[in-house]
Design a protein around this motif. Sequence first.
Motif, PDB file in Angstrom:
ATOM      1  N   GLU B  19       0.826  -1.204   0.000  1.00  0.00           N
ATOM      2  CA  GLU B  19       0.000   0.000   0.000  1.00  0.00           C
ATOM      3  C   GLU B  19       0.870   1.267   0.000  1.00  0.00           C
ATOM      4  OE1 GLU B  19      -3.645  -0.286   2.389  1.00  0.00           O
ATOM      5  OE2 GLU B  19      -2.881   1.498   3.381  1.00  0.00           O
ATOM      6  N   THR B  20       0.590   2.180  -0.923  1.00  0.00           N
ATOM      7  CA  THR B  20       1.323   3.450  -0.977  1.00  0.00           C
ATOM      8  C   THR B  20       0.327   4.576  -1.096  1.00  0.00           C
ATOM      9  OG1 THR B  20       2.757   2.287  -2.536  1.00  0.00           O
ATOM     10  CG2 THR B  20       3.225   4.622  -2.143  1.00  0.00           C
ATOM     11  N   GLU B  21       0.408   5.535  -0.223  1.00  0.00           N
ATOM     12  CA  GLU B  21      -0.458   6.705  -0.380  1.00  0.00           C
ATOM     13  C   GLU B  21       0.267   7.690  -1.282  1.00  0.00           C
ATOM     14  OE1 GLU B  21      -1.902   8.931   3.079  1.00  0.00           O
ATOM     15  OE2 GLU B  21      -3.717   9.072   1.849  1.00  0.00           O
ATOM     16  N   ALA B  22      -0.221   7.841  -2.505  1.00  0.00           N
ATOM     17  CA  ALA B  22       0.497   8.649  -3.482  1.00  0.00           C
ATOM     18  C   ALA B  22       0.059  10.110  -3.463  1.00  0.00           C
ATOM     19  CB  ALA B  22       0.318   8.068  -4.881  1.00  0.00           C
ATOM     20  N   LEU B  23      -1.195  10.360  -3.124  1.00  0.00           N
ATOM     21  CA  LEU B  23      -1.671  11.744  -3.032  1.00  0.00           C
ATOM     22  C   LEU B  23      -2.482  11.874  -1.750  1.00  0.00           C
ATOM     23  CD1 LEU B  23      -3.119  13.122  -6.364  1.00  0.00           C
ATOM     24  CD2 LEU B  23      -0.881  13.485  -5.380  1.00  0.00           C
ATOM     25  N   GLU B  24      -2.348  13.030  -1.126  1.00  0.00           N
ATOM     26  CA  GLU B  24      -3.046  13.201   0.134  1.00  0.00           C
ATOM     27  C   GLU B  24      -3.815  14.506   0.133  1.00  0.00           C
ATOM     28  OE1 GLU B  24      -0.137  12.370   3.209  1.00  0.00           O
ATOM     29  OE2 GLU B  24      -1.658  13.026   4.647  1.00  0.00           O
ATOM     30  N   ASN B  25      -5.104  14.387   0.196  1.00  0.00           N
ATOM     31  CA  ASN B  25      -5.975  15.533   0.375  1.00  0.00           C
ATOM     32  C   ASN B  25      -5.582  16.740  -0.472  1.00  0.00           C
ATOM     33  OD1 ASN B  25      -8.106  16.873   1.388  1.00  0.00           O
ATOM     34  ND2 ASN B  25      -7.160  17.365   3.356  1.00  0.00           N
ATOM     35  N   MET B  26      -5.621  16.575  -1.787  1.00  0.00           N
ATOM     36  CA  MET B  26      -5.193  17.655  -2.653  1.00  0.00           C
ATOM     37  C   MET B  26      -6.392  18.401  -3.239  1.00  0.00           C
ATOM     38  SD  MET B  26      -2.751  17.510  -5.952  1.00  0.00           S
ATOM     39  CE  MET B  26      -1.386  17.056  -4.945  1.00  0.00           C
ATOM     40  N   SER B  27      -6.335  19.711  -3.156  1.00  0.00           N
ATOM     41  CA  SER B  27      -7.369  20.517  -3.791  1.00  0.00           C
ATOM     42  C   SER B  27      -6.699  21.499  -4.738  1.00  0.00           C
ATOM     43  CB  SER B  27      -8.174  21.284  -2.747  1.00  0.00           C
ATOM     44  OG  SER B  27      -8.879  20.381  -1.936  1.00  0.00           O
ATOM     45  N   LEU B  28      -7.328  21.704  -5.886  1.00  0.00           N
ATOM     46  CA  LEU B  28      -6.660  22.446  -6.937  1.00  0.00           C
ATOM     47  C   LEU B  28      -7.699  22.835  -7.968  1.00  0.00           C
ATOM     48  CD1 LEU B  28      -3.770  22.941  -8.242  1.00  0.00           C
ATOM     49  CD2 LEU B  28      -4.082  20.740  -9.340  1.00  0.00           C
ATOM     50  N   LYS B  29      -7.565  24.048  -8.527  1.00  0.00           N
ATOM     51  CA  LYS B  29      -8.476  24.401  -9.611  1.00  0.00           C
ATOM     52  C   LYS B  29      -7.671  24.926 -10.781  1.00  0.00           C
ATOM     53  CE  LYS B  29     -12.696  26.694 -10.824  1.00  0.00           C
ATOM     54  NZ  LYS B  29     -13.939  27.308 -10.416  1.00  0.00           N
ATOM     55  N   ILE B  30      -7.942  24.409 -11.956  1.00  0.00           N
ATOM     56  CA  ILE B  30      -7.255  24.881 -13.148  1.00  0.00           C
ATOM     57  C   ILE B  30      -8.292  25.428 -14.110  1.00  0.00           C
ATOM     58  CG2 ILE B  30      -5.849  24.195 -15.124  1.00  0.00           C
ATOM     59  CD1 ILE B  30      -4.592  22.062 -13.280  1.00  0.00           C
ATOM     60  N   LYS B  31      -8.105  26.714 -14.469  1.00  0.00           N
ATOM     61  CA  LYS B  31      -9.120  27.380 -15.280  1.00  0.00           C
ATOM     62  C   LYS B  31      -8.786  27.265 -16.763  1.00  0.00           C
ATOM     63  CE  LYS B  31      -9.424  31.418 -12.507  1.00  0.00           C
ATOM     64  NZ  LYS B  31      -8.480  31.062 -11.501  1.00  0.00           N
ATOM     65  N   ASP B  32      -9.704  27.713 -17.598  1.00  0.00           N
ATOM     66  CA  ASP B  32      -9.508  27.657 -19.045  1.00  0.00           C
ATOM     67  C   ASP B  32      -8.274  28.431 -19.473  1.00  0.00           C
ATOM     68  OD1 ASP B  32     -11.659  26.132 -19.407  1.00  0.00           O
ATOM     69  OD2 ASP B  32     -13.005  27.737 -20.090  1.00  0.00           O
ATOM     70  N   GLY B  33      -7.538  27.860 -20.404  1.00  0.00           N
ATOM     71  CA  GLY B  33      -6.431  28.574 -21.025  1.00  0.00           C
ATOM     72  C   GLY B  33      -5.184  28.698 -20.185  1.00  0.00           C
ATOM     73  N   GLU B  34      -5.129  28.015 -19.056  1.00  0.00           N
ATOM     74  CA  GLU B  34      -3.924  28.111 -18.242  1.00  0.00           C
ATOM     75  C   GLU B  34      -2.804  27.263 -18.841  1.00  0.00           C
ATOM     76  OE1 GLU B  34      -3.733  28.702 -14.006  1.00  0.00           O
ATOM     77  OE2 GLU B  34      -5.760  27.877 -13.871  1.00  0.00           O
ATOM     78  N   PHE B  35      -1.567  27.568 -18.456  1.00  0.00           N
ATOM     79  CA  PHE B  35      -0.417  26.732 -18.821  1.00  0.00           C
ATOM     80  C   PHE B  35       0.263  26.405 -17.506  1.00  0.00           C
ATOM     81  CE2 PHE B  35       2.960  26.061 -22.288  1.00  0.00           C
ATOM     82  CZ  PHE B  35       3.642  25.142 -21.522  1.00  0.00           C
ATOM     83  N   VAL B  36      -0.005  25.204 -17.010  1.00  0.00           N
ATOM     84  CA  VAL B  36       0.451  24.850 -15.673  1.00  0.00           C
ATOM     85  C   VAL B  36       1.636  23.896 -15.751  1.00  0.00           C
ATOM     86  CG1 VAL B  36      -0.249  23.885 -13.450  1.00  0.00           C
ATOM     87  CG2 VAL B  36      -1.945  24.994 -14.917  1.00  0.00           C
ATOM     88  N   GLY B  37       2.705  24.241 -15.066  1.00  0.00           N
ATOM     89  CA  GLY B  37       3.843  23.332 -14.959  1.00  0.00           C
ATOM     90  C   GLY B  37       3.770  22.612 -13.627  1.00  0.00           C
ATOM     91  N   VAL B  38       3.920  21.293 -13.646  1.00  0.00           N
ATOM     92  CA  VAL B  38       3.878  20.516 -12.413  1.00  0.00           C
ATOM     93  C   VAL B  38       5.290  20.030 -12.110  1.00  0.00           C
ATOM     94  CG1 VAL B  38       2.839  18.546 -11.233  1.00  0.00           C
ATOM     95  CG2 VAL B  38       1.569  19.734 -13.028  1.00  0.00           C
ATOM     96  N   MET B  39       5.820  20.399 -10.948  1.00  0.00           N
ATOM     97  CA  MET B  39       7.185  20.000 -10.625  1.00  0.00           C
ATOM     98  C   MET B  39       7.227  19.230  -9.314  1.00  0.00           C
ATOM     99  SD  MET B  39       9.281  23.379 -11.834  1.00  0.00           S
ATOM    100  CE  MET B  39      10.803  22.467 -11.957  1.00  0.00           C
ATOM    101  N   GLY B  40       8.345  18.554  -9.089  1.00  0.00           N
ATOM    102  CA  GLY B  40       8.516  17.783  -7.864  1.00  0.00           C
ATOM    103  C   GLY B  40       9.403  16.586  -8.134  1.00  0.00           C
TER     104      GLY B  40
END
Lengths: 263, 286
Positions: B19-40
């Motif tokens: 068992e691996t908890e990969a994401l924990e309680n994440m909230s996020l909003k991405i609107k139209d036309g955004e350019f989002v970079g995800v890092m980590g």
Amino acid sequence: MSRLPTGQYIYGESPIHLIDARAKLLSFILLIAAVVLASSFAGYAAVFCFTAALLWISRLPLGTALGAIRRLWLFFFVIFLMNAFFFEAENPIFSWWIFRLSYGGIAQGANVVLRVALLMALSSVLTCTTTPMDMTSALQSLMKPLKIIRVPVEDVAMIISVAIQFIPTLLEETDMIKKAQTARGARFESRSLRHKAECVIPLVIPIFISAFRRADELSTAMEARGYRGAKNRTKRKKEPLKARDLAALFISAAICAVQFCFR
Amino acid sequence: MPVELENVSYTYASGTPYETEALENMSLKIKDGEFVGVMGHTGCGKSTMIQLIAGLLVPSEGKVLLDGNDINAKGYDRSVLRRNVGIVFQYPEYQLFETTVEKDVAFGLKHSGLDRGEVSERVRWALEIMGFSFDSIRNQSPLSLSGGEKRRVAIAGVLAVRPKIVIFDEPIAGLDPLGREAFLKLISDLNEDGTTIITVSHNADSMAEYAKRIIVLDSGRLIMDGKTRDVFSDVKRMEELRLGVSQPRLIADMLSKRGFEMPRDIVSCGELVSAIKERLIGGGCP
Ligand SMILES: Nc1ncnc2c1ncn2[C@@H]1O[C@H](COP(=O)(O)OP(=O)(O)O)[C@@H](O)[C@H]1O
Ligand SMILES: [Mg+2]
């Protein structure tokens, strides 16, 4: 994979995990024989209790070890019904058209279902407590007599071990390709059989291509590191069987012998 | 079509010893036309997050909303999701299977209800965007192409559906610098045309240059989320997280240290060049 494939090795330090793989494999064969030979209540009780004891001693998580049995419940159910209704027995409890429900049939259905479930549980205990490496080296030892009839035992063992090691990788890749094709419109999620059938080619072809690519890369890598056939490879470890291993063999043989006593 | 994660958690192999908890309680909003970079860092849950957005994984807890609708709700029409959200995995070339490039790119349009002319038009458009000449490539076998070409064909297959949101998982890993630049230019053009872009990347320079918003994950949690400029200006934090600082930013800091004052919020190449120009023309040359 959001679910662990059934039958994959699960790390543990229980007595079952520690039994030598050769002894475990032989015991497994003896126990399969016991299940197949079982025909009396006492015989079944012996195998059933022993399998339950194995599961308990091995401390495997039951949900994972018996997952395959649970997922096949419909199959078991249908097998049971077919036997219960179509078994040719004397004095049926009730009969209608081609269906004849009888005590004999019910017993036969329970018999078949119990046997298949026991076999699955036993093989699950074997594969969940033995690493693929140990398993192939055990196979290689046990197949040694076949050398007399010129079976290339070492090569066969090598092939099996490579194949086993690639299973998780290929499963992972299958999962990825399935997701990629789903995202671009393959209807894996649909319940319709026709839609599901349409999805076979977009999944199978990329997997084949990838398996060939990997095989090619692996053979190059093996040759680059000096692999010249498995024949003269030295073994990683060579240990005599211990008391524990002999005990396992003895008990399994006893369970098998019980089947002959209560026929 | 805005996408929203609402208190989403995800656990792999739940109920097993792995068992691996990969994401924990994440909230996020991405609107139209955004350019989002995800890092980590590797293993922080980036791939898990984008697969949840694409509806390829179902959250253990929480909801994923597309245009306000829960995509995992019972009566939800998943074809809406598939038509609007495209995803390009790390090695998209592995998904090719058809006998010709044209057929492979058209695969996603099979059930779209478009007529043959329209399908062909879409395929041409997607292949041309990816830098191919439609007429010379359409009848080739995808397997006979070079690695880079295969990748571009596979991406064309995702773009042909004209998704409103396109997600990339480490798209530039393994590309040479020229290919990287060309590729980023391309997704940036798509973004200009109104497509929402979400891309995972380890490359701080490219993200500073192209993304408008950066989100940073660490051990399954969202730890930074803001405008690219703000996130990359937090040099100390980015260094602590070992995510790298963009080169233009480093150059600006070095110049400042040696007495050539530069603004403190430079992150991209363009900004650096215009700041230096301004300094020189403004007569501040030491
Ligand atoms: N199929 C899987 N089964 C079990 N655990 C997984 C699986 N995929 C990813 N994980 C685990 O989930 C965590 C997040 O993985 P992932 O989302 O792939 O991270 P990233 O893309 O940021 O490298 C990691 O700890 C990883 O080991
Ligand atoms: Mg990843």
